[in-house]
Design an enzyme around this catalytic site. Structure first.
Site, PDB file in Angstrom:
ATOM      1  N   CYS A   3      -8.244  16.609 -31.943  1.00  0.00           N
ATOM      2  CA  CYS A   3      -9.218  16.711 -33.214  1.00  0.00           C
ATOM      3  C   CYS A   3     -10.134  17.810 -33.251  1.00  0.00           C
ATOM      4  O   CYS A   3     -10.567  18.443 -34.181  1.00  0.00           O
ATOM      5  CB  CYS A   3      -9.887  15.253 -33.542  1.00  0.00           C
ATOM      6  SG  CYS A   3     -10.485  14.860 -31.624  1.00  0.00           S
ATOM      7  N   HIS A  22     -16.955  16.154 -34.919  1.00  0.00           N
ATOM      8  CA  HIS A  22     -17.116  17.101 -33.888  1.00  0.00           C
ATOM      9  C   HIS A  22     -17.608  18.581 -34.383  1.00  0.00           C
ATOM     10  O   HIS A  22     -17.089  19.147 -35.411  1.00  0.00           O
ATOM     11  CB  HIS A  22     -15.655  17.462 -33.298  1.00  0.00           C
ATOM     12  CG  HIS A  22     -14.917  16.230 -32.600  1.00  0.00           C
ATOM     13  ND1 HIS A  22     -15.725  14.980 -32.495  1.00  0.00           N
ATOM     14  CD2 HIS A  22     -13.880  16.026 -32.105  1.00  0.00           C
ATOM     15  CE1 HIS A  22     -14.905  14.142 -31.716  1.00  0.00           C
ATOM     16  NE2 HIS A  22     -13.937  14.778 -31.607  1.00  0.00           N
TER      17      HIS A  22
HETATM   18  N1  LIG Z   1     -10.334   9.034 -32.112  1.00  0.00           N
HETATM   19  C1  LIG Z   1     -10.025  10.374 -32.618  1.00  0.00           C
HETATM   20  O1  LIG Z   1     -11.062  11.133 -32.997  1.00  0.00           O
HETATM   21  C2  LIG Z   1      -8.658  10.953 -32.287  1.00  0.00           C
HETATM   22  C3  LIG Z   1      -8.263  12.104 -32.906  1.00  0.00           C
HETATM   23  C4  LIG Z   1      -7.003  12.619 -32.800  1.00  0.00           C
HETATM   24  C5  LIG Z   1      -6.094  12.075 -32.253  1.00  0.00           C
HETATM   25  N2  LIG Z   1      -6.437  10.857 -31.662  1.00  0.00           N
HETATM   26  C6  LIG Z   1      -5.116  10.177 -30.704  1.00  0.00           C
HETATM   27  O2  LIG Z   1      -4.811   9.056 -31.737  1.00  0.00           O
HETATM   28  C7  LIG Z   1      -4.306   8.056 -31.107  1.00  0.00           C
HETATM   29  C8  LIG Z   1      -5.206   6.673 -31.429  1.00  0.00           C
HETATM   30  O3  LIG Z   1      -6.493   7.014 -31.149  1.00  0.00           O
HETATM   31  P1  LIG Z   1      -7.590   5.878 -31.415  1.00  0.00           P
HETATM   32  O4  LIG Z   1      -8.939   6.646 -31.121  1.00  0.00           O
HETATM   33  O5  LIG Z   1      -7.213   5.263 -32.773  1.00  0.00           O
HETATM   34  O6  LIG Z   1      -7.200   4.829 -30.394  1.00  0.00           O
HETATM   35  P2  LIG Z   1      -7.892   3.047 -30.128  1.00  0.00           P
HETATM   36  O7  LIG Z   1      -9.019   3.076 -31.141  1.00  0.00           O
HETATM   37  O8  LIG Z   1      -7.884   3.040 -28.782  1.00  0.00           O
HETATM   38  O9  LIG Z   1      -6.634   2.412 -30.745  1.00  0.00           O
HETATM   39  C9  LIG Z   1      -5.204   2.527 -29.970  1.00  0.00           C
HETATM   40  C10 LIG Z   1      -4.090   1.530 -30.766  1.00  0.00           C
HETATM   41  O10 LIG Z   1      -2.939   1.681 -30.039  1.00  0.00           O
HETATM   42  C11 LIG Z   1      -2.599   0.319 -29.814  1.00  0.00           C
HETATM   43  N3  LIG Z   1      -2.235   0.182 -28.512  1.00  0.00           N
HETATM   44  C12 LIG Z   1      -2.586   0.221 -27.417  1.00  0.00           C
HETATM   45  N4  LIG Z   1      -1.979   0.118 -26.217  1.00  0.00           N
HETATM   46  C13 LIG Z   1      -0.668  -0.376 -26.868  1.00  0.00           C
HETATM   47  C14 LIG Z   1       0.685  -0.905 -26.476  1.00  0.00           C
HETATM   48  N5  LIG Z   1       0.901  -0.865 -24.946  1.00  0.00           N
HETATM   49  N6  LIG Z   1       1.523  -0.919 -27.089  1.00  0.00           N
HETATM   50  C15 LIG Z   1       1.471  -0.910 -28.470  1.00  0.00           C
HETATM   51  N7  LIG Z   1       0.251  -0.529 -29.097  1.00  0.00           N
HETATM   52  C16 LIG Z   1      -0.811  -0.258 -28.024  1.00  0.00           C
HETATM   53  C17 LIG Z   1      -3.749  -0.460 -29.735  1.00  0.00           C
HETATM   54  O11 LIG Z   1      -3.655  -1.758 -30.262  1.00  0.00           O
HETATM   55  P3  LIG Z   1      -4.359  -3.188 -29.696  1.00  0.00           P
HETATM   56  O12 LIG Z   1      -5.475  -3.086 -30.324  1.00  0.00           O
HETATM   57  O13 LIG Z   1      -3.683  -4.195 -30.222  1.00  0.00           O
HETATM   58  O14 LIG Z   1      -4.337  -2.913 -28.348  1.00  0.00           O
HETATM   59  C18 LIG Z   1      -4.579   0.234 -31.026  1.00  0.00           C
HETATM   60  O15 LIG Z   1      -4.032  -0.210 -32.412  1.00  0.00           O
HETATM   61  C19 LIG Z   1      -4.505   8.477 -29.340  1.00  0.00           C
HETATM   62  O16 LIG Z   1      -3.289   8.989 -29.018  1.00  0.00           O
HETATM   63  C20 LIG Z   1      -5.673   9.506 -29.623  1.00  0.00           C
HETATM   64  O17 LIG Z   1      -5.561  10.323 -28.523  1.00  0.00           O
HETATM   65  C21 LIG Z   1      -7.552  10.114 -31.751  1.00  0.00           C
END
Ligand SMILES: NC(=O)c1ccc[n+]([C@@H]2O[C@H](COP(=O)([O-])OP(=O)(O)OC[C@H]3O[C@@H](n4cnc5c(N)ncnc54)[C@H](OP(=O)(O)O)[C@@H]3O)[C@@H](O)[C@H]2O)c1
Length: 351
Positions: free
Chosen positions: A148, A240
């Protein structure tokens, strides 16, 4: 137009919920399946705590399916938007591509794989052609978003690229939502600043070299300019902020740089895509902007809110260009970026 059936993986998370919000009334894609951790199977979107300020009721009755890519393909899904953690993506996304699904991922797992583009359509739309090399024995492929912070940086550098960049030095002030949900403990971040985000500085340097690289058959020759970053977590919710010092190859004139920022347009390949902002980079002359509180939803038309990067505090001296930039980490840096990538792939007939 018939909408393409799609699935959202990681649909309970903060990025996943933005996917649902952006896709709920999308003109080209229709969410038919959602997946998350195993324990969610059989539960509904409406049962999940809402993490974002958006109405997800149109998709509230969708039930969570098991994270099984062959079943998704058998159910007619063609496009998968992934908001899974990197370690889960590493297992699941190749299975999805192998099952013939087109994956648009936010995870870092495959960003540096030679035949996987890190796509930011305004910057490197041509690199989408790399997916052809993934399609030798399957119709599926993986396209990633940048980290991001890298996304905000890449867009903010876009107007300068043609003049030749030698080195980029930046400090980032990154919002809490960048760490996902539940993310950092309130005791760690309330009224505090944390001067380290694991892995982030390396990602910015590596990814920007690939994004600004040159497509050469089935690989990319990375841009050879140097990028040095300090990444800092601050107690803002979304957005950011970057303080950037760019060393250009030659002396540049302030008027020329201002003009480049004022007239920065998306390339033709991107213009008119549903989630593309009319102007990807907005220049503000207000010395107190951009601010996360006021500028995090920059971008027009309405569907592109949060997709434009705002640049301010522009200063030019000799061969140095300095500015502050702000990008929405959850929309431009994550869900919105992936949706735009899928729109480009659709326009190019790759879905
Ligand atoms: N946040 C940001 O600003 C941002 C920006 C760019 C990229 N990203 C990337 O985007 C991705 C998601 O980020 P996020 O911030 O949305 O994270 P998050 O809020 O922690 O969400 C993670 C998601 O993955 C699921 N998950 C976790 N463990 C799992 C498993 N073993 N099997 C199946 N599903 C699973 C969770 O489901 P449950 O709720 O059911 O556990 C939840 O739906 C990451 O790779 C992150 O690095 C994030």
């Amino acid at each position: 137009m018939t909408k393409l059936p799609c699935a959202v993986l990681g649909a309970t998370g903060v990025v996943g919920q933005y996917f649902l919000a952006l896709l709920a009334d999308h003109p080209e894609f229709q969410v038919q399946k959602v997946c998350a951790s195993e324990s969610r199977t059989g539960r509904r979107i409406a049962d999940v705590p809402r993490l974002i300020d958006a109405d997800l009721s149109a998709l509230g009755d969708l039930e969570f399916s098991p994270l099984d890519m062959v079943s998704l393909a058998d159910a007619g899904i063609r496009v998968v938007f992934s908001a899974l953690p990197a370690d889960v993506s590493k297992q699941i996304e190749p299975q999805a591509a192998q099952a013939g699904l087109c994956v648009f991922s936010n995870a870092s797992a495959f960003r540096m794989a030679p035949q996987v583009p890190i796509l930011i359509p305004e910057v490197n739309a041509d690199q989408l052609a790399l997916v052809e090399y993934q399609q030798r024995d399957t119709s599926g492929f993986i396209v990633t978003n940048a980290n991001c912070t890298t996304t905000g940086l890449a867009l903010a550098l876009l107007p300068l690229r043609a003049l030749g960049i030698r080195r980029v030095i930046l400090s980032s002030y990154q919002a809490i939502s960048g760490a996902g949900y539940p993310g950092l403990s309130a005791l760690d971040i309330s009224g505090n600043v944390i001067p380290y985000i694991a892995g982030e500085e390396e990602k910015i340097a590596l990814e920007s070299g690939k994004i600004f690289g040159r497509l050469n058959g089935e690989t990319i020759c990375h841009a050879d300019w140097e990028v040095q970053a300090h990444c800092i977590r601050v107690p803002t919710r979304v957005g950011h902020l970057l303080s950037v010092h760019v060393e250009m190859e030659k002396t540049v004139a302030e008027s020329q740089i201002v003009q480049l920022y004022e007239h920065c347009e998306a390339p033709l390949a991107v213009q008119g895509l549903a989630t593309a902002p009319h102007k990807p980079v907005l220049l503000t002359k207000d010395p107190c902007r951009p601010q996360p509180l006021h500028d995090v939803l920059a971008g027009t038309p309405a569907r592109a809110r949060g997709m434009a990067v705002t640049v301010g505090r522009l200063q030019v001296k000799g061969n140095a260009v300095r500015f502050v930039a702000l990008a929405n980490n959850l929309i431009r840096g994550a869900a919105g970026g992936s949706v735009l990538n899928a729109e480009l792939a659709h326009r190019e007939g790759r879905l």
